[in-house]
Design a protein around this motif. Structure first.
Motif, PDB file in Angstrom:
ATOM      1  N   ALA A 209       0.840  -1.198   0.000  1.00 43.04           N
ATOM      2  CA  ALA A 209       0.000   0.000   0.000  1.00 43.04           C
ATOM      3  C   ALA A 209       0.871   1.243   0.000  1.00 43.04           C
ATOM      4  CB  ALA A 209      -0.921  -0.003   1.215  1.00 43.04           C
ATOM      5  N   SER A 210       0.513   2.198  -0.864  1.00 42.95           N
ATOM      6  CA  SER A 210       1.246   3.455  -0.905  1.00 42.95           C
ATOM      7  C   SER A 210       0.706   4.427   0.132  1.00 42.95           C
ATOM      8  CB  SER A 210       1.149   4.071  -2.298  1.00 42.95           C
ATOM      9  OG  SER A 210      -0.208   4.273  -2.657  1.00 42.95           O
ATOM     10  N   LEU A 211      -0.587   4.322   0.438  1.00 38.06           N
ATOM     11  CA  LEU A 211      -1.220   5.147   1.463  1.00 38.06           C
ATOM     12  C   LEU A 211      -2.246   4.296   2.195  1.00 38.06           C
ATOM     13  CD1 LEU A 211      -1.955   8.459  -0.502  1.00 38.06           C
ATOM     14  CD2 LEU A 211      -0.278   8.188   1.345  1.00 38.06           C
ATOM     15  N   SER A 212      -2.433   4.562   3.465  1.00 33.81           N
ATOM     16  CA  SER A 212      -3.453   3.847   4.229  1.00 33.81           C
ATOM     17  C   SER A 212      -3.933   4.703   5.380  1.00 33.81           C
ATOM     18  CB  SER A 212      -2.921   2.501   4.750  1.00 33.81           C
ATOM     19  OG  SER A 212      -1.882   2.711   5.685  1.00 33.81           O
ATOM     20  N   ALA A 213      -5.156   4.435   5.801  1.00 33.73           N
ATOM     21  CA  ALA A 213      -5.739   5.105   6.965  1.00 33.73           C
ATOM     22  C   ALA A 213      -6.571   4.072   7.709  1.00 33.73           C
ATOM     23  CB  ALA A 213      -6.604   6.284   6.540  1.00 33.73           C
TER      24      ALA A 213
ATOM     25  N   LEU B  88      -7.825   9.888   3.133  1.00 31.57           N
ATOM     26  CA  LEU B  88      -6.910   9.558   2.048  1.00 31.57           C
ATOM     27  C   LEU B  88      -7.021  10.559   0.901  1.00 31.57           C
ATOM     28  CD1 LEU B  88      -7.280   5.665   1.888  1.00 31.57           C
ATOM     29  CD2 LEU B  88      -5.410   6.992   2.872  1.00 31.57           C
ATOM     30  N   ALA B  89      -8.226  11.081   0.679  1.00 33.32           N
ATOM     31  CA  ALA B  89      -8.416  12.038  -0.410  1.00 33.32           C
ATOM     32  C   ALA B  89      -7.573  13.285  -0.205  1.00 33.32           C
ATOM     33  CB  ALA B  89      -9.893  12.410  -0.530  1.00 33.32           C
ATOM     34  N   THR B  90      -7.434  13.721   1.033  1.00 29.25           N
ATOM     35  CA  THR B  90      -6.621  14.898   1.334  1.00 29.25           C
ATOM     36  C   THR B  90      -5.153  14.652   0.979  1.00 29.25           C
ATOM     37  OG1 THR B  90      -8.125  15.514   3.138  1.00 29.25           O
ATOM     38  CG2 THR B  90      -5.943  16.519   3.126  1.00 29.25           C
ATOM     39  N   SER B  91      -4.660  13.472   1.351  1.00 32.60           N
ATOM     40  CA  SER B  91      -3.265  13.139   1.038  1.00 32.60           C
ATOM     41  C   SER B  91      -3.052  12.964  -0.463  1.00 32.60           C
ATOM     42  CB  SER B  91      -2.859  11.853   1.771  1.00 32.60           C
ATOM     43  OG  SER B  91      -2.991  12.009   3.177  1.00 32.60           O
TER      44      SER B  91
ATOM     45  N   GLU C  24      -4.818  14.345  -2.892  1.00 35.81           N
ATOM     46  CA  GLU C  24      -4.941  15.641  -3.564  1.00 35.81           C
ATOM     47  C   GLU C  24      -3.668  16.461  -3.421  1.00 35.81           C
ATOM     48  OE1 GLU C  24      -8.051  19.431  -3.761  1.00 35.81           O
ATOM     49  OE2 GLU C  24      -8.213  17.936  -2.151  1.00 35.81           O
ATOM     50  N   ALA C  25      -3.042  16.380  -2.258  1.00 35.75           N
ATOM     51  CA  ALA C  25      -1.804  17.129  -2.039  1.00 35.75           C
ATOM     52  C   ALA C  25      -0.699  16.664  -2.980  1.00 35.75           C
ATOM     53  CB  ALA C  25      -1.360  16.974  -0.582  1.00 35.75           C
ATOM     54  N   GLN C  26      -0.754  15.414  -3.427  1.00 35.36           N
ATOM     55  CA  GLN C  26       0.257  14.880  -4.331  1.00 35.36           C
ATOM     56  C   GLN C  26      -0.195  14.871  -5.792  1.00 35.36           C
ATOM     57  OE1 GLN C  26       2.088  11.161  -2.812  1.00 35.36           O
ATOM     58  NE2 GLN C  26       0.821  11.424  -0.986  1.00 35.36           N
ATOM     59  N   GLY C  27      -1.419  15.347  -6.047  1.00 37.90           N
ATOM     60  CA  GLY C  27      -1.949  15.336  -7.407  1.00 37.90           C
ATOM     61  C   GLY C  27      -2.237  13.940  -7.912  1.00 37.90           C
ATOM     62  N   LEU C  28      -2.606  13.038  -7.000  1.00 35.75           N
ATOM     63  CA  LEU C  28      -2.843  11.644  -7.357  1.00 35.75           C
ATOM     64  C   LEU C  28      -4.278  11.243  -7.103  1.00 35.75           C
ATOM     65  CD1 LEU C  28       0.344  10.013  -5.734  1.00 35.75           C
ATOM     66  CD2 LEU C  28       0.028  10.661  -8.140  1.00 35.75           C
TER      67      LEU C  28
END
Length: 275
Positions: free
Chosen positions: A2-6, A31-34, A36-40
């Motif tokens: 996983a690249s991101l998780s919550a 996760l959407a906040t993270s 969006e900050a990376q443009g992903l």
């Protein structure tokens, strides 16, 4: 990986579907906040439900384009569960819920135009994702243009979520609305051989036999000449004709091989029928 998780831990286990849905929406918003900050945007997500008895229920969904809206994420998992047909079994409750992003993709902001094209494209993407979540991504495909004028090689089916189709197929051909070519409604996957007789070697057929039935041609249009790619030397030139028999049936035939240049005895094939 996983690249991101919550995740959310509960002092008291939860077991109602509404509580799980609310938690999933909250985790998706985090996760959407993270993202969006990376443009992903997320292309694949995994939901893990940890029961107090140690059992872990894992469910994955994939998307045809990057997303990060919590509502879209919730809808995808609902479709996934509906497609699996499984009953919601919380046991004695869940004490941990984790949402992970296993695959990401670039998601640039899209400005909606007055014609609504961006809205229509987003709506189509949502439909593809929901069908893919319920039936499986491999069951949803799209037609991709190929660099060939030969009808049976001019397109292919690819996965709706395949990002590499443009790389493998090359840039799609430019479309000129004033140069639309009449094509049959039903195109055969493989041309079928026919026995045809023409008045002149390069002319249209005056009668032909196909599937043991003899047809007499009343009208004909053509030829439309289609040659193979220059790097292929095993294919012959085709002359296509749109013909109509005395009963009003319309066919798409071609003669393979230029007379006296590529073949001493050109062969005829049926490639499609018009409505």
């Amino acid at each position: 990986v996983a690249s991101l998780s919550a995740e959310r831990r509960f002092a008291e286990p939860i077991g109602r579907e509404e509580d799980v849905s609310a938690t999933l929406t909250s985790l998706a918003a985090t996760l959407a906040t993270s993202l969006e900050a990376q443009g992903l945007g997320a292309r694949a997500l995994e939901l893990a439900l940890f029961r107090v008895d140690g059992f872990v229920a894992r469910t994955m969904v994939a998307t045809s384009r990057p997303i990060r809206a919590p509502k879209l994420v919730l809808d995808l998992f609902r479709e996934k569960f509906a497609g699996l047909g499984e009953t919601f079994d919380a046991g004695f409750g869940f004490d941990v819920i984790r949402l992970s992003v296993n695959q990401t993709g670039l998601q640039n902001p899209v400005q909606t135009d007055l014609a609504g094209d961006a809205i229509a494209e987003a709506g189509l993407g949502q439909l593809i994702d929901r069908i893919g979540a319920r039936l499986g991504p491999a069951r949803v495909g799209r037609i991709v243009a190929e660099d060939s004028h030969i009808p049976e090689r001019a397109e292919r089916f690819a996965s709706a979520g395949d990002d590499d189709t443009k790389k493998s197929a090359g840039a799609p051909p430019s479309f000129d609305p004033d140069a639309v070519i009449d094509r049959p409604l039903r195109l055969f996957a493989r041309p079928e051989p026919v026995e045809a007789i023409a008045e002149v070697p390069d002319g249209p057929p005056i009668r032909f036999r196909w599937r043991r039935t003899l047809y007499r041609v009343a009208r004909a249009e053509g030829p439309e000449r289609i040659a193979s790619e220059w790097w292929r030397n095993d294919d012959l030139t085709r002359d296509y004709f749109r013909v109509e028999d005395v009963s009003g049936h319309r066919f798409w035939l071609f003669r393979e091989g230029l007379s006296a240049r590529e073949s001493l005895a050109p062969r005829w094939y049926m490639h499609g029928v018009f409505a």
